[in-house]
Motif scaffolding. Sequence first.
Motif, PDB file in Angstrom:
ATOM      1  N   LYS A 163      -4.021   0.539  -0.207  1.00 16.28           N
ATOM      2  CA  LYS A 163      -2.863   0.250  -1.030  1.00 16.28           C
ATOM      3  C   LYS A 163      -1.593   0.263  -0.181  1.00 16.28           C
ATOM      4  CE  LYS A 163      -5.143   0.084  -4.936  1.00 16.28           C
ATOM      5  NZ  LYS A 163      -5.252  -1.174  -5.731  1.00 16.28           N
ATOM      6  N   ILE A 165       2.459   1.048  -0.233  1.00 21.63           N
ATOM      7  CA  ILE A 165       3.449   1.788  -1.009  1.00 21.63           C
ATOM      8  C   ILE A 165       4.826   1.602  -0.389  1.00 21.63           C
ATOM      9  CG2 ILE A 165       1.758   3.519  -1.726  1.00 21.63           C
ATOM     10  CD1 ILE A 165       3.071   5.411   0.346  1.00 21.63           C
ATOM     11  N   GLN A 167       8.035   2.816   1.430  1.00 21.29           N
ATOM     12  CA  GLN A 167       8.368   3.869   2.370  1.00 21.29           C
ATOM     13  C   GLN A 167       9.757   4.431   2.042  1.00 21.29           C
ATOM     14  OE1 GLN A 167       6.137   5.089   4.514  1.00 21.29           O
ATOM     15  NE2 GLN A 167       4.687   3.598   3.641  1.00 21.29           N
ATOM     16  N   GLU A 297       1.332  -0.713  -7.488  1.00 20.39           N
ATOM     17  CA  GLU A 297       1.482   0.129  -6.306  1.00 20.39           C
ATOM     18  C   GLU A 297       2.761   0.964  -6.339  1.00 20.39           C
ATOM     19  OE1 GLU A 297      -1.184  -2.333  -3.039  1.00 20.39           O
ATOM     20  OE2 GLU A 297       0.835  -3.031  -3.521  1.00 20.39           O
ATOM     21  N   HIS A 300       1.331   4.149  -7.153  1.00 20.09           N
ATOM     22  CA  HIS A 300       0.809   4.804  -5.951  1.00 20.09           C
ATOM     23  C   HIS A 300       1.949   5.407  -5.127  1.00 20.09           C
ATOM     24  CE1 HIS A 300      -3.470   3.477  -6.005  1.00 20.09           C
ATOM     25  NE2 HIS A 300      -2.976   2.549  -6.803  1.00 20.09           N
ATOM     26  N   THR A 301       3.093   4.740  -5.142  1.00 20.52           N
ATOM     27  CA  THR A 301       4.252   5.272  -4.427  1.00 20.52           C
ATOM     28  C   THR A 301       4.652   6.623  -5.017  1.00 20.52           C
ATOM     29  OG1 THR A 301       5.058   3.044  -3.884  1.00 20.52           O
ATOM     30  CG2 THR A 301       6.667   4.843  -3.818  1.00 20.52           C
ATOM     31  N   VAL A 303       2.809   8.809  -6.666  1.00 21.03           N
ATOM     32  CA  VAL A 303       1.829   9.845  -6.338  1.00 21.03           C
ATOM     33  C   VAL A 303       1.951  10.251  -4.872  1.00 21.03           C
ATOM     34  CG1 VAL A 303      -0.636  10.373  -6.201  1.00 21.03           C
ATOM     35  CG2 VAL A 303       0.243   9.090  -8.147  1.00 21.03           C
ATOM     36  N   SER A 304       2.222   9.296  -3.994  1.00 22.83           N
ATOM     37  CA  SER A 304       2.375   9.604  -2.576  1.00 22.83           C
ATOM     38  C   SER A 304       3.588  10.491  -2.324  1.00 22.83           C
ATOM     39  CB  SER A 304       2.496   8.304  -1.762  1.00 22.83           C
ATOM     40  OG  SER A 304       1.333   7.516  -1.894  1.00 22.83           O
ATOM     41  N   VAL A 305       4.689  10.227  -3.040  1.00 21.87           N
ATOM     42  CA  VAL A 305       5.907  11.017  -2.858  1.00 21.87           C
ATOM     43  C   VAL A 305       5.713  12.451  -3.334  1.00 21.87           C
ATOM     44  CG1 VAL A 305       8.307  11.276  -3.592  1.00 21.87           C
ATOM     45  CG2 VAL A 305       7.465   9.035  -2.909  1.00 21.87           C
ATOM     46  N   LYS A 307       2.879  14.165  -3.661  1.00 16.74           N
ATOM     47  CA  LYS A 307       1.560  14.698  -3.336  1.00 16.74           C
ATOM     48  C   LYS A 307       1.577  16.169  -2.923  1.00 16.74           C
ATOM     49  CE  LYS A 307       1.576  12.908   1.419  1.00 16.74           C
ATOM     50  NZ  LYS A 307       2.797  12.084   1.319  1.00 16.74           N
ATOM     51  N   THR A 308       2.755  16.712  -2.596  1.00 14.98           N
ATOM     52  CA  THR A 308       2.827  18.133  -2.250  1.00 14.98           C
ATOM     53  C   THR A 308       2.863  19.030  -3.492  1.00 14.98           C
ATOM     54  OG1 THR A 308       5.245  17.968  -2.113  1.00 14.98           O
ATOM     55  CG2 THR A 308       3.992  17.670  -0.073  1.00 14.98           C
TER      56      THR A 308
END
Length: 356
Positions: A163, A165, A167, A297, A300-301, A303-305, A307-308
């Motif tokens: 995927k 995402i 940045q 996506e 997905h961005t 969830v990536s941001v 993720k902590t």
Amino acid sequence: MGKRTNTARWTGKHWRIDVQQNGKRKSFYSSRPGRTGQREANAKADAWLDDGIAARAPRVADAGALWLREVEQTTCTTNYRPTESRWRNWIVPAIGTRRVNQLTDQDLQEIINTAYAAGRSRKVLKLLAADLRAFCKYCRKARLSAYVPEELKIPAGARYKGKTILQPSDLVKLFNVDTTTYRGKTVEDEYINAYRFQVLTGLRPGEVIGLDWADIHGSMVNVSRSVNVEGEQTRGKNENAVRSFQLSALACHVLDEQREAAGCLGSVFRITNEQHYYKRWKTYCAANGLTPCSLYELRHTFVSVVKTLPAGEVKSLVGHSADMDTFGIYAHTLTGDAAHTAQAVNGVFLQVLKNA
């Protein structure tokens, strides 16, 4: 006709399976150790159950047409079409001429293996396996076969499709540039708040389109509908899609701007359809030099941001089920969790924007 919904179990001395057909109960055994014995006991049970099935069971292609008709009648178009496509392209060419009561696990496994060899993603392979299991279940319900697929496996080397995402530098542009291009001119983007809200909440595109002002209560949002690419309004992708959560301060600010720009009646973002929404998003990315990615996506961005954050908090926000490797089924929301999660999401986004 009875149908086998169980499998043989080891008793300590042998494998045993109990099945029932037309009110008659019978047990089958195998003394062979290991899975070979389990399969042997199951095969004996299947053979007995098959006696209650018509001698000439239909071919897979014919039974599949009936199953697909049921899928079309009971699910939305966006679920039926890909299911029909997988059936037509992968399953019918491989086993379409076989009788439904002659199928084996290896017949079905070879379909998955063929798709894997052709480079299909892990997600596609899992969907194919789900299709095959659902078809076999339909055949049992329709008294066409007693076959229960037991050992379908996804090849270990199968991978999910990568995927793209946004940045941190893309996020800075997204939250600072309101303009796009339209017919060669620089104009205000009518959906800028929708893009930002989607990134800040992880909502699916259809959920953003289906969101009404009536779903917003202060800083709480209730997600209870989605509009798919066919324009159909649904309750969402699955039972976990219906959810409520507290918005971060940044997300609330975006809604305030949208309310000031478009009022607070009816649809929040006034998106006509997903195709138009996606077209405007691609134009915005090109006009402002953002990394090209799809509307999905943006989820997905998000969830990536974040993720902590604890997996359970993210699961409740995006509407994921327990098998998505987040919360287990026994996790429950405690008083104050919603406010804590909203503050944490807000802090993570502020830190990303500050450090970019």
